[in-house]
Design a protein around this motif. Sequence first.
Motif, PDB file in Angstrom:
ATOM      1  N   THR A  78       5.837  -6.110   4.433  1.00 32.13           N
ATOM      2  CA  THR A  78       6.937  -5.937   3.324  1.00 32.13           C
ATOM      3  C   THR A  78       8.112  -6.004   3.768  1.00 32.13           C
ATOM      4  O   THR A  78       9.237  -5.564   3.433  1.00 32.13           O
ATOM      5  CB  THR A  78       6.677  -4.633   2.516  1.00 32.13           C
ATOM      6  N   MET A 128      -2.653   0.975   7.914  1.00 28.32           N
ATOM      7  CA  MET A 128      -1.847   1.624   8.509  1.00 28.32           C
ATOM      8  C   MET A 128      -2.303   3.106   8.499  1.00 28.32           C
ATOM      9  O   MET A 128      -2.250   4.054   9.416  1.00 28.32           O
ATOM     10  CB  MET A 128      -0.379   1.522   7.936  1.00 28.32           C
ATOM     11  N   CYS A 168       4.988  -2.552   9.301  1.00 26.90           N
ATOM     12  CA  CYS A 168       4.407  -2.473   7.987  1.00 26.90           C
ATOM     13  C   CYS A 168       3.334  -3.238   8.036  1.00 26.90           C
ATOM     14  O   CYS A 168       3.440  -4.645   8.012  1.00 26.90           O
ATOM     15  CB  CYS A 168       5.315  -3.018   6.966  1.00 26.90           C
ATOM     16  N   ARG A 169       1.956  -2.992   7.935  1.00 26.58           N
ATOM     17  CA  ARG A 169       0.728  -3.927   8.074  1.00 26.58           C
ATOM     18  C   ARG A 169       0.710  -4.592   6.838  1.00 26.58           C
ATOM     19  O   ARG A 169       0.070  -5.883   6.957  1.00 26.58           O
ATOM     20  CB  ARG A 169      -0.391  -2.970   8.467  1.00 26.58           C
ATOM     21  N   CYS A 170       1.086  -4.233   5.681  1.00 24.30           N
ATOM     22  CA  CYS A 170       1.327  -5.085   4.612  1.00 24.30           C
ATOM     23  C   CYS A 170       2.284  -6.134   4.659  1.00 24.30           C
ATOM     24  O   CYS A 170       2.407  -7.187   3.574  1.00 24.30           O
ATOM     25  CB  CYS A 170       1.344  -4.209   3.338  1.00 24.30           C
ATOM     26  N   CYS A 174       0.832  -1.115  -0.059  1.00 22.36           N
ATOM     27  CA  CYS A 174      -0.022  -0.074   0.067  1.00 22.36           C
ATOM     28  C   CYS A 174       0.636   1.183   0.199  1.00 22.36           C
ATOM     29  O   CYS A 174       0.442   2.348  -0.547  1.00 22.36           O
ATOM     30  CB  CYS A 174      -0.932   0.030   1.195  1.00 22.36           C
ATOM     31  N   GLY A 175       1.983   1.159   0.629  1.00 24.77           N
ATOM     32  CA  GLY A 175       2.927   2.236   0.565  1.00 24.77           C
ATOM     33  C   GLY A 175       3.020   3.212   1.536  1.00 24.77           C
ATOM     34  O   GLY A 175       3.661   4.058   1.858  1.00 24.77           O
ATOM     35  N   TYR A 176       1.841   2.965   2.693  1.00 24.95           N
ATOM     36  CA  TYR A 176       1.592   4.333   3.683  1.00 24.95           C
ATOM     37  C   TYR A 176       2.729   4.107   4.553  1.00 24.95           C
ATOM     38  O   TYR A 176       3.109   5.177   4.951  1.00 24.95           O
ATOM     39  CB  TYR A 176       0.273   3.887   4.118  1.00 24.95           C
ATOM     40  N   CYS A 177       3.415   3.140   4.877  1.00 21.74           N
ATOM     41  CA  CYS A 177       4.419   3.155   5.811  1.00 21.74           C
ATOM     42  C   CYS A 177       5.789   3.337   5.249  1.00 21.74           C
ATOM     43  O   CYS A 177       6.772   3.581   6.044  1.00 21.74           O
ATOM     44  CB  CYS A 177       4.437   1.506   6.640  1.00 21.74           C
ATOM     45  N   GLN A 178       5.862   3.560   3.954  1.00 18.18           N
ATOM     46  CA  GLN A 178       7.355   3.436   3.549  1.00 18.18           C
ATOM     47  C   GLN A 178       7.954   4.532   3.608  1.00 18.18           C
ATOM     48  O   GLN A 178       9.312   4.724   3.554  1.00 18.18           O
ATOM     49  CB  GLN A 178       7.133   2.809   1.990  1.00 18.18           C
TER      50      GLN A 178
HETATM   51  S1  FES Z   1       3.106  -1.004   2.703  1.00 16.63           S
HETATM   52 FE1  FES Z   1       1.360  -0.888   3.485  1.00 16.63          FE
HETATM   53  S2  FES Z   1       1.749  -0.855   5.636  1.00 16.63           S
HETATM   54 FE2  FES Z   1       3.863  -0.993   4.606  1.00 16.63          FE
END
Ligand code: FES
Lengths: 152, 720
Positions: A137, B343, A133-135, A98-102
């Motif tokens: 990665t 997140m 990172c909830r996804c 999702c990229g949100y934590c990146q």
């Molecule tokens: S890429 Fe989605 S929370 Fe890290």
Amino acid sequence: MANYSLKINGETFNVDVEEDTPLLWVLRDHLGLVGTKYSCGIAQCGACTVHLNGEATFSCTLPVSSVGSDEVTTIEGLSKEGDHPVQKAWNEVDVAQCGYCQAGQIMTASALLKKNPSPSMAEIEDAMNRNLCRCGTYHKIREAVALAAKTK
Amino acid sequence: MAELLKSNRRDFLKIAGTAAGGLFIGFYWSGCDSPKMQVLTDEEVLSQAHNFNSFLSISPSGDVVIYSPNPELGQNIKTSFPMVVAEELDADWEKVRVFQAHLDNDKFDRQVTGGSGAMPHSWERLRNAGATAKFLLVSAAAAQLDVDASELTTEKGQVIHSKSGKKIPYGDLVTDASKLDVPEEVPLKNYKDFKIIGTPVKNVDNKAMFTGQPIYGLDIYREGMVQAMIQRPPFGMKIKSVDDSEARKIADITDVVTFNNNVAVVGDSTWPLMKAKKLLKIDYEPDGNVESTEDHDRLFQDLMEKGKAQVMRQDGNVDQAFGNAAKVVTAEYQCPFLSHSPMEPMNFFAHVKGDKVELVGPTQTPDRARMETAQLLDIPTENISMELTRLGGGFGRRLRADFVVEAVELSKILDKPVKVTWSREDDMTGGAYRPAVRYKFQAALDDSGKMIGYKLRGVGINAGNTTRENNFPSGSVDNLLIESINHNSPITTNAWRAPITNFLAYAEQSFLDEVALEAGKDPVSFRLELMDRAKKDPVGEIHYDIDRMKGVVEMAAEKSNWGKDSNVMQGFSVYFSHRSYVAQVANIEMEDSQPVLKKITAVTDCGIVVNPTGANQQVRGGIVDGMGHAMFTNMTFANGLPNQKNFDTYRLIRMKEVPEIDVHFVDNGIDPTGLGEPALPPTGGAIANAIFKATGRRLRSQPFIEQKEFSDIKLEIKRA
Ligand code: FES
Ligand code: FES
């Protein structure tokens, strides 16, 4: 309300906010620097990581009144063209879901590599373990930090 | 040989002239190191491009614009959808620009992210979109060159006439091509000829994500907008009285509004809202059952023993089978509520202007959100625009429209554009959880260890059907009874990545391990025997493909070196969900004389793998998700409120706890069958089975970390 003069990404910004306002919300709500993310607000996830004099710091629990003349760097100021070695490695390894934590991950990684240009895997994990990172990665984050250390 | 498929005419209603502009979220990043060419801006390309269909426009400059209609939350659809269009178009990927399409029911269907269904649903349509445009470009080239189209080939954005050595770039053909009639049918490629599909194409939003561009819902700031946060009630409670006097004293708070059992604080920036919300004094009173975890424990026990169940499936005669059994194996399993906790917490922007509404934000179901908005305001859906941002995760939480509709309601009350932000605490306590469930399994074995009877009774809280009654092992057992009981609770639940199967698979695959060992059989052989049985002599309906399931089981056993190394204690698991098949083997080894989970091997059959990088990450991410929640995460309730409110007590898995994950795919050329969810369900069972192998202790409750059986397992893995 009080006036603060902040050094962010090499520029000076003046804001008029309550002194307990976390740097995170000054960046996002008052300065339009929204690359720094909110997720937990209690120093548990690392989404809000910025550099404070080069140190990876959670901006969600950092009151603006304590920033003083410290140099703040956000993801927007990490490099001009998005070509910091860590950003390049992130693209090369294609880290994000999702990229949100990146953005926070990149800020933690770049602060680590500044202090320790060739970290071991264990050192990479010690530094990166504070960013969630909830996804999931994590494998790619590890790989990208190692790549950035090698290529810069 | 190319296959022939009917093209979907709806996609090819020609829109004369150039593509309509509009505000799109999309960024072009040719890669940091590549030499800078003369690059047109997105606006330039969009203003010149000819529309071929809903998905595709091409500009005379040769730039290809592809719209991705489905919400992107990390499943990588915004990269993989365009790859499919570009493949059939034979586009030069370097010249492709991807834009997020907004909600548009005329141009697109199923603009939903859920059920791992986007690629299976749109596969043909996307291919046709690319192939039809290519057909038109080739026809235009044939006319220009005055040759037969059969003499022409295409490659990387050019039509090639090899006889004469002439090459025409697509950009030079678009004006002519866009005037031609759209054919009924176009040839599609054989999957063996794919050049883009099956290659590791980088995420199209990399630059935006890695440089901090405003691409998520929370990043939306609009002219004249106010911000708001909402205090929502505990489950089963309603507001009795509100004292907002302290909250109003916070500088910057412009309003406090009570509506619909909610209290909203309104202002210009987030921090004052957070402070003010904490100062609200709200008295609640019961409005139904106010439940706690102890109540649920009692309920589960009662319903499991004497609740009236719905029979989901019944084969043969279970009473007889259990009466004749040489051995009966019985076990109960349980899983707690979980929050989705993407997140990026919930948020949405809404602007109600008379009978028109503008919506912007992260949702997995834009159409549902729009419909519920239309219902709320009693206006036609055409009056509502819905712009999609990138989603900072979803996991099913954003399939609900509650967070959109409340923003709409508030905007109407305030008569202003408003962004509603949920704090992490709001997100975690504000509802729509994975339901809590319990299962009781029983197996009847005959003298030879054959499973002659199988019973499953599931009890769930707002879980709907807690079983997947036609899934394996159904079809392989003569006498089988599957029952489900649901308790209705005020605690809201919702689909959570791999709904139901995310816990059912753990329970079932652990139980089958128990049965195999009781029967004196190897867990892999035991499963294969059942599958052979279902293949040769199926009992009742079978809703899974036995050969595909056997395929992943056998390949996982091979890739993991199943049972070959006595220093490695292994656990096996296999599950079919969302049309795909995944088998997993968890390896435990001793480290500092403690068992530690070192590795998980996964074999997936999801048909054609569109993007290997993305697919690999879907599998790894699914496993990390399944593992983390099985091991660490719990959600309990006291008086209608979760006890866990943020990541300090709601424990998510971290980097150090994640083992090596070895990912394999079955290469079979079957059309894609979905991958966002199927890798998650098998993980909990594989780990629990490996822990049993290593310690002799069976983990029948999640999260594992709270069970005494788990106490000596080492969590952090040593990395070389
Ligand atoms: S890429 Fe989605 S929370 Fe890290
Ligand atoms: S938002 Fe600051 S650590 Fe989570």
